[in-house]
Design a protein around this motif. Structure first.
Motif, PDB file in Angstrom:
ATOM      1  N   VAL A 549       0.860  -1.191   0.000  1.00 15.48           N
ATOM      2  CA  VAL A 549       0.000   0.000   0.000  1.00 15.48           C
ATOM      3  C   VAL A 549       0.893   1.236   0.000  1.00 15.48           C
ATOM      4  O   VAL A 549       1.781   1.370   0.845  1.00 15.48           O
ATOM      5  N   ILE A 550       0.667   2.127  -0.959  1.00 14.35           N
ATOM      6  CA  ILE A 550       1.379   3.410  -1.032  1.00 14.35           C
ATOM      7  C   ILE A 550       0.364   4.510  -0.730  1.00 14.35           C
ATOM      8  O   ILE A 550      -0.694   4.587  -1.371  1.00 14.35           O
ATOM      9  N   SER A 551       0.676   5.389   0.232  1.00  9.63           N
ATOM     10  CA  SER A 551      -0.260   6.430   0.646  1.00  9.63           C
ATOM     11  C   SER A 551       0.423   7.793   0.616  1.00  9.63           C
ATOM     12  O   SER A 551       1.626   7.903   0.853  1.00  9.63           O
ATOM     13  N   THR A 552      -0.405   8.830   0.351  1.00  9.89           N
ATOM     14  CA  THR A 552       0.145  10.197   0.371  1.00  9.89           C
ATOM     15  C   THR A 552       0.232  10.753   1.779  1.00  9.89           C
ATOM     16  O   THR A 552       0.754  11.849   1.978  1.00  9.89           O
ATOM     17  N   ALA A 553      -0.298  10.015   2.762  1.00  8.37           N
ATOM     18  CA  ALA A 553      -0.256  10.489   4.145  1.00  8.37           C
ATOM     19  C   ALA A 553      -0.116   9.312   5.084  1.00  8.37           C
ATOM     20  O   ALA A 553      -0.312   8.152   4.699  1.00  8.37           O
ATOM     21  N   VAL A 554       0.202   9.619   6.336  1.00  5.89           N
ATOM     22  CA  VAL A 554       0.335   8.586   7.352  1.00  5.89           C
ATOM     23  C   VAL A 554      -1.040   8.005   7.644  1.00  5.89           C
ATOM     24  O   VAL A 554      -2.000   8.741   7.865  1.00  5.89           O
ATOM     25  N   THR A 555      -1.150   6.663   7.619  1.00  2.77           N
ATOM     26  CA  THR A 555      -2.427   6.021   7.907  1.00  2.77           C
ATOM     27  C   THR A 555      -2.724   6.100   9.391  1.00  2.77           C
ATOM     28  O   THR A 555      -1.845   6.279  10.217  1.00  2.77           O
ATOM     29  N   SER A 556      -4.005   5.967   9.742  1.00  2.47           N
ATOM     30  CA  SER A 556      -4.413   5.956  11.145  1.00  2.47           C
ATOM     31  C   SER A 556      -5.483   4.896  11.322  1.00  2.47           C
ATOM     32  O   SER A 556      -6.200   4.546  10.403  1.00  2.47           O
TER      33      SER A 556
END
Length: 641
Positions: A549-556
């Motif tokens: 998984v590549i995300s533009t922000a930190v996951t929560s």
């Protein structure tokens, strides 16, 4: 034979009355009866009135006798009576209560007693000029009234009582004589007036409107503030309890310079109405500017600015004179209605509510309608809100409530294009609301073909990965934007390039700028880009049964078997690892045209059991404009250009 005939005729006449004669007789008798009854009723009413006047006269004489008794009973009697001022029913009859009406022979009476000092002066009364105090006496006025007096005047008895010089008021005492008149210059009686200079003394006005207040100034003199203490009256300026200063008063002197003209305060209700008869709401008119005009006033003008609180706004505490009102701050050229306000009364004035009229002009080409909505209502056209007007002759004409408005245009090839905002519209005719130019320039478009655009909202196309296929009516040829700025309505747009027609072969689709917004009143420039700018991000040495998984922000939060929580945009590998040590790639990650973007990498366990489902952070990728691909091993930190 003649004699016999006459005899028979006489016998017929004597035989009785005809029906007509009977009716006439009854009318005559009825009229006479009414007249007699009227006389009897009038005599009875006069008798009742006479009995009431006799009873009132007896009570007035009784009150005067009781006052004389109290006056002479002690040295303080005169001062006690003067300090009491105006009292109502002070001496009840047997079985009665002080302050309550007196009942005599079945009739109730109200006895009012006014006591005030009579002092020497140069005029008819102390209020008309004064000098040094000579020898004051005490004036007593008793007024008796009863219910249903109609035109009968009250019974009034007066007396002047002179105290012994040795037991009267001190010779160092002074007097303030205050005159109180109404709006018609008639004297007002029974009005409480006070004089304050350290201590406060008071007195009530007599039948001439004069109140004489006994004060005790210091040896070196005292300044007093004289005030009309009845709060139901206002002066010409609308001041409640108007006051005046005496200046320095010495012992044994009279001040007669306090004169007041007041009226019982009334109210004016201004009711706003539309000339077309349509209803107004409080929300529509609250805060609107009004002007209330008094025909009698103090100062430079009788016009005062007011604010409407709703369709009907009541202004209280007004001096009794004539009032007019109009909407806004400029009097209408046709004039306005003036209505008299009686003392203590209330009147309602209908004021035409003037709508705002304005023309919207210079809208984008193809505009068919314009929408006006209250400013700040929404960022885009709100459904069911505002006023819409069709375009005719190059303009859209509006009749609106005064206020601030935002405008939107809709046309054959676009929907709800933002226009001028925060436009202040006043009542009456306003200057045109003119659209400012909104333009587009496209840079680095591949050679050849034709460039097209379609409005996102009008087309309903919410996402696209290649050239869209709108209807022919919505497709807009923007090929001219390659070489110069062209007009394009404000809004969101898709652009693409074909080999000719709008639905021809797709030759170029600029991912990085689709879709983009043109901002009202500004020039927008977009760089096309020859090819789609994406990076391929690869992660090696991954544990079995994991997805990348590549995300533009930190996951929560906690990942589930179907959801990866993230505060940004996420890109997920289509397959997972089947064994340890494998690699996974995501190839749809956008790269910037300038600067750098940081992407966060996570390994997603979708198939674990016993609570092992979750996401594990495994580092970051830093992507630049030239980053075609990046590879890194799981858990080795950050990798970038």
């Amino acid at each position: 034979m003649v004699t016999a005939s006459r005899r028979r005729s006489g016998e017929q006449r004597d035989s009785g009355f005809s029906l007509i004669e009977l009716v006439i007789a009854m009318v005559v008798m009825g009229t006479m009866s009414l007249a007699v009854i009227g006389v009897i009723m009038n005599a009875q009413a006069q008798g009742v009135t006479n009995r009431s006047r006799i009873g009132a006269a007896n009570l007035a004489a009784r009150e005067i006798d009781l006052v004389r008794e109290q006056f002479a009973a002690s040295d303080s009697g005169p001062i006690d009576l003067a300090n009491a001022g105006l009292v109502v029913n002070p001496h009840p009859l047997a079985g009665g209560t002080a302050g309550q009406p007196l009942k005599l022979d079945g009739q109730t009476y109200t006895v009012k007693r006014l006591a005030e000092w009579n002092i020497s002066g140069t005029g008819a009364s102390a209020c008309e000029g004064g000098s040094l105090v000579a020898y004051p006496s005490l004036g007593i006025t008793v007024t008796v009234t009863w219910p249903n007096m109609r035109s009968v005047k009250p019974v009034v008895s007066t007396a002047a009582l002179a105290p012994d010089k040795d037991t009267g008021i001190p010779s160092t005492d002074s007097f303030v004589a205050a005159k109180v008149l109404d709006q018609s210059a008639a004297p007002l009686s029974g009005i409480l007036v006070t004089a304050t200079g350290g201590a406060t003394s008071s007195a009530y006005t007599d039948s001439t409107g004069c109140a004489v207040i006994r004060v005790t100034p210091a040896t070196g003199g005292t300044s007093y503030t004289v005030k009309v203490a009845d709060s139901s009256y206002v002066d010409l300026s609308g001041v409640v309890n108007p006051s005046k200063a005496t200046g320095l008063m010495n012992p044994g002197s009279i001040y007669a310079g306090a004169s007041f003209t007041v009226g019982r305060a009334g109210s004016v209700t201004v009711r706003l109405v539309r000339s077309d008869g349509q209803a107004l709401t409080n929300a529509q008119v609250a805060g609107s500017a009004l002007t209330l005009v008094a025909t009698q006033y103090s100062g430079a003008s009788g016009a005062s600015a007011r604010t409407a609180t709703g369709v009907s706004t009541t202004f209280t505490g007004l001096y009794p004179t004539s009032y007019g009102a109009y909407f806004g701050s400029v009097a209408p050229t046709s004039g306005y209605t003036v209505t008299p306000l009686p003392a203590g009364g209330a009147v309602t004035i209908d004021v035409p509510f003037e709508m705002a009229t304005v023309d919207a002009t210079l809208m984008p080409a193809g505009t068919t309608s314009v929408l006006a909505v209250p400013a700040g209502t929404a960022a885009t056209c709100p459904a069911g809100v505002g006023v819409s007007a069709a375009v005719s002759g190059g303009a859209a004409h509006f009749t609106l409530m005064p206020g601030l408005y935002d405008f939107y245009a809709s046309g054959t090839q676009f929907a709800c294009s933002p226009g001028p905002t925060g436009q202040s519209l006043a009542s009456g005719d306003n200057n045109d609301v003119a659209w400012a130019a909104t333009r587009l320039r496209l840079v680095s478009v591949p050679a050849g073909g034709t460039v097209w655009a379609v409005n996102k909202q009008a087309s309903g196309i919410t996402s696209a990965t290649t050239c869209p296929a709108p209807s022919a009516a919505l497709a807009m040829n923007v090929d001219g934007a390659r070489s110069a700025l062209i007009d394009l309505p404000a809004g969101s747009w898709w652009v693409w390039q074909t080999d000719g027609a709008y639905n021809g072969t797709c030759t170029s689709y600029p991912d990085l700028i689709n879709s983009f917004a043109t901002t009202y009143g500004t020039d927008t420039q977009k760089t096309w880009g020859a090819t789609p700018l994406y990076s391929t991000l690869t992660m090696s040495n991954i544990t079995a049964s994991r997805y990348l998984v590549i995300s533009t922000a930190v996951t929560s939060g906690t990942c589930t078997a179907t959801t990866v929580p993230t505060t940004g945009t996420k890109y997920t590998s289509t397959t997972g690892t089947t064994a340890n040590g494998q690699s996974l790639s995501v190839s749809s990650v956008p790269r910037p045209t300038s600067g750098q973007l940081t992407y966060y990498a996570y390994l997603w366990n979708k198939t674990g059991s016993n609570g092992s489902i979750g996401c594990t952070a495994v580092g970051t990728y830093v992507v630049g404009p030239a980053t075609a691909s990046l590879t890194r091993a799981s858990g080795t930190g950050s990798v970038g250009p």
